[in-house]
Every structure is written in C-alpha cells, then in structure tokens.
Design a protein around this motif. Structure first.
Motif, PDB file in Angstrom:
ATOM      1  N   PRO A 115       0.834  -1.211   0.000  1.00 25.78           N
ATOM      2  CA  PRO A 115       0.000   0.000   0.000  1.00 25.78           C
ATOM      3  C   PRO A 115       0.869   1.260   0.000  1.00 25.78           C
ATOM      4  O   PRO A 115       1.951   1.280   0.586  1.00 25.78           O
ATOM      5  N   ASP A 170      -0.780  -9.275  -5.021  1.00 26.93           N
ATOM      6  CA  ASP A 170      -0.920  -8.149  -4.090  1.00 26.93           C
ATOM      7  C   ASP A 170      -1.008  -6.829  -4.843  1.00 26.93           C
ATOM      8  O   ASP A 170      -1.770  -5.929  -4.464  1.00 26.93           O
ATOM      9  N   ILE A 208      -4.081  -4.039  -4.664  1.00 27.10           N
ATOM     10  CA  ILE A 208      -3.864  -2.636  -4.309  1.00 27.10           C
ATOM     11  C   ILE A 208      -4.488  -1.718  -5.352  1.00 27.10           C
ATOM     12  O   ILE A 208      -5.148  -0.722  -5.026  1.00 27.10           O
TER      13      ILE A 208
END
Length: 390
Positions: free
Chosen positions: A129, A156, A160
């Motif tokens: 993030p 991932d 995001i």
C-alpha cells in the motif's frame, strides 16, 4: 497487431525473449521495444550503456534519446519518439515503469495528441500500500484515467490497484519468463566434485542478494538444527551480509558445510542450480525501507524459483509476498521468519527423496505451462486481444 513497449528493462537482450516469442506467435504481430539510448543501471554495472538498434523483422529494438539516464521514474524520451510513433502507429502502447512514471504520462499524452487511438497499458511490480502527495498524486490519477489495462507482477499489486478504484482489466504475470533451453535438468557431477560436495550430501541452495530481507539468517538457524544429516549449503550471490553469514556459520558449527560462490554470469547460474537438491527462498517482509510514497518491502515474485523449477529442483519458499502464488502446490511453503517450520520442511525433503523428486517434476510442469517466455507471450497476446475488442 502492432505493439510498442517502452522500458529501460530491455536494454538487456536476455530480457527481450518474451517479446521475441510474442512476435513469432502470429505473422501479423509486430513488436517494437523502445529503450533509452543511454542508460546507467547502477550497482555492479555502474557504467553508461549505449543501446543499439536491432531489426529482426517483426521484432525491433529502437533506442530513443532520453533525459534521465539512471532514474526510471523520471525517464522521458526526446522528439525522435514522436516520429517513431507516427511511423509505427501502434495498436498497443505498454510502458513498464509503473503507474506514476513520467514516461507513461508522456506516452499517454502523445497517443492522444497524435490521434493514434492505441490502448494504454502499464506494468508494475509494486505490491505494498502507498500514499501519494501532490503533484505525484495528480500524475497517477491522470495515468490511471487513460489506462485501458494493467499488467502487474503479483496478486498483491492487483489487489492494491483495485482498492485504489481501478475497475478495468488487470492481468497478473511476471515481467520476465524463464528460458527453458538454458534452465533445464542437467546433472553437474564434475562441478559438484570441484566444489568438494560428496555424492551423498544433500545440497541446499540459495541464489540472490545476501541481504537481511532475503531471510538468510533464518535459513542458517534452520540448518544448524539439522547437523545430524549430511548436507552442504550453496550460497550463490553477493551482498552486505557475506561476512556476517560466514561468522554465523562458524558460530553455529557448520562453516565447513558452507559453499560460498560470488555471482556468476546468468548463463552459468543453471549449472549451480542443477547441483541443488532444493532451492530455498526464505524472504521476509520488512518495513525498514522507506520511499517518498511507501514504507517496506516484500517479495515481488522470486524469479529464481521458476529457474529452479525449470531444472526440476524442488523449491521451498516463505509466505512473503508472491512466493506462495508462484510455487502453488508444487513446492513447500513455511511462515516467513520461522526457523523451526523451515527446518521441518527441509527435513522432509532430506528424508523423503521420492517426495522431493515428485515436487521437482510438478514444479517443472508448472513452469512449462505458465512461466516460459512462450507461455507468457501467449497470455499477453490474449490480454491484448481482449483490450482491442472492448
């Protein structure tokens, strides 16, 4: 289909194989890679590289004048890019510098100004993030607004981007594939003898940077509890932890089992991987690193895993970042930083050679299906076709 890809990554010829494979899939596909004319990679290759024009028919590499020679986020190209875009008139423009790169802004803007009507795509590895401040936040918002599709190197990263509100097509695939003609099962008895490894010794291997976040201290502690077994540990690479690892091996009583090898040319790495009975990637997520927009690091892919799998070497990985997705059910996963769990999975492979062989074969099949340059080229072509039909 005409595809233009811009990135400093492709100054290295070995990195171009996926797009060479893409250009060979169908006779109507043309691929042009745009690379900076002059680039300083930094690190061990801290010298200016002068890129050369390459013409292989439907596959071309075109060096274009550039204004930053060592910062991929600030990389932009000169006016010769405009004439190239007009002449080539691409259907797809892919920029592999991330969501907030000036290069991507430049290509989007030229696409609009020149009326090319090409689909805009970018590639990113980023898997943590992040928060952006003005003016970078405006830059990314502009880029995402005009993005037709994204290729991201890990799950991932996809999550995001979706959390940030991006709703169009996202494809998860690594930037680079594995060369199955180079990385293949190939016993190395002579090299094993040269390194002082006995035929009955189980070889645990690691290939990469000797840095804290790669989990080497955890691996050392795990191996220290397996001294009743006959094994050697091959460390191939270099980094700041070298002296600390040697000291640790001595303190833990297995320095004579450690085989430390400085980095070798990439076309020789497969020889050392083929010495291994298992390759371990024990990466550990860390929040020590800071950039202007984010804090931390976790494993973005772990390319050495697919190289080992292509050699039918069973792999062990931590659960950091993309590692479990890469390995899937073809290797063994342990909780990152857990030396006892790592020791347990190592002992499984040491004591169950038939199980280790089965994992090696399963990993090989997974790589051949998903991670060769041709397999990635086919996946990328299907992604492009979806964008062009929408």
């Amino acid at each position: 289909m005409k595809i233009l890809v811009a990135s400093h990554t492709y100054i290295v010829d070995l990195n171009r194989e996926k797009f060479r494979a893409l250009a060979r899939l169908q006779p109507n596909i043309e691929v042009t890679l745009v690379v900076p004319k002059r680039w300083r990679p930094g690190g061990v290759q801290n010298k200016i590289i002068e890129c050369q024009y390459l013409d292989e028919g439907n596959f071309k590499v075109v060096p274009v004048s550039n204004f930053s020679e060592n910062n991929q986020g600030l990389l932009t190209f000169g006016l010769d890019l405009v004439s190239l875009l007009k002449t080539f008139n691409p259907d797809i423009i892919q920029v592999e510098q991330g969501s907030k790169a000036l290069t991507y802004t430049q290509l989007i803007t030229l696409n609009n100004l020149l009326g090319l009507k090409a689909k805009n795509v970018f590639f990113t590895w980023w898997n943590l993030p992040y928060e952006l401040k003005f003016p970078v936040s405006v830059l990314e918002s502009y880029n995402l607004k005009y993005t037709d599709g994204i290729v991201v190197g890990n799950q991932d990263g996809k999550d995001i981007l979706k959390q940030k509100g991006y709703t169009r097509k996202i494809e998860v695939m690594p930037q680079l594939g594995v060369d199955e003609n180079l990385f293949k099962p190939e016993p190395q008895p002579q090299l094993k003898a040269e390194l002082g490894i006995n035929p009955d010794e189980f070889v645990v291997g690691f290939v990469g940077r000797f840095v804290e976040e790669k989990g080497l201290m955890t691996l050392a502690k795990a191996l220290a509890g397996l001294k009743d077994y006959s094994w050697k540990w091959i460390l191939l690479g270099r980094g700041e932890l070298r002296s600390q690892l040697l000291e640790m091996a001595e303190n833990l009583g297995f320095k004579n089992r450690l085989v430390l090898i400085e980095s070798v040319p990439h076309d020789q790495v497969q020889r050392y991987i083929n010495l291994m009975d298992t390759l371990v990637l024990p990466s550990e997520t860390t929040y020590k690193f800071k950039t202007l927009t984010a804090v931390g690091w976790k494993e973005q892919f772990g390319h050495v895993l697919i190289e080992a799998m292509a050699c039918q070497v069973p792999v062990i990985g931590s659960d950091s970042g993309e590692i479990p997705h890469v390995i899937s059910d073809t290797g063994l996963i342990f909780p990152e930083g857990n030396e006892h769990a790592l020791r347990d999975v190592l002992s499984q492979l040491i004591t169950q050679p038939e199980f280790a062989k089965q994992l090696g074969q399963r990993g090989y099949q997974r790589v051949m299906t998903h991670y060769t340059n041709t397999a990635l080229a086919q996946e990328l072509l299907a992604f492009y076709q979806q964008l062009l039909t929408n």
